[in-house]
Motif scaffolding. Structure first.
Motif: not given
Length: 149
Positions: A62-72, A111-118
């Motif tokens: 889960v990407h927990e912070g601001p999204l990377p800057d990019a043109p689009t 809405r909020r972060t969560r643990l991830t699993a396969i």
């Protein structure tokens, strides 16, 4: 088509105390169909395409912070996928354009972060990292969306 993603090590979770050496995850459509040692998974699915990855394969993040800057917005979402994440927090995907780009790419908005699993029969969201932590591949809802050459 069923694809087996194989790696030096497979982890059900990133803090898995017993990773599978020479492991594999069988994926068909958007679902995981098997996890285990490569030899066993290949025996279960003979003739399946095998993609071999250097490093450790585990659940996409889960990407927990601001999204990377990019043109689009599309490029911002693609940068998240290149990092090994397939989910973002809604507070950082607040515009209609970012949400649409996330939806088009099967990126989950949480809405909020969560643990991830396969998990078997769970959504096939996988990431492979090399020994230095660089993302080598990302599978989002069963599709290979990033591969580092």
């Amino acid at each position: 088509m069923l694809t087996i993603h194989a790696a030096d090590e497979v982890r059900y979770t990133w803090d898995d105390p017993e990773p599978i050496k020479d492991g594999a995850v069988a994926v068909q459509g958007i679902r995981v169909h098997a996890v285990g040692p490569l030899t066993e998974v290949q025996r279960q699915f003979p003739g399946a395409r095998v993609r071999r990855w250097p490093g450790v394969l585990g659940p996409a993040r889960v990407h927990e912070g601001p999204l990377p800057d990019a043109p689009t917005p599309r490029e911002r979402i693609h940068a998240v996928l290149k990092s090994g994440a397939v989910a973002v927090l809604e507070e950082y995907a607040a515009t209609p354009e970012l949400r649409a780009a996330a939806e088009r790419n099967d990126v989950v908005v949480l809405r909020r972060t969560r643990l991830t699993a396969i998990t078997e029969m769970g959504r096939a969201d996988l990431a492979v990292f090399d020994e230095s932590g660089v993302c080598m591949a990302t599978v989002c809802a069963g599709r290979l969306v990033h591969r580092r050459h």
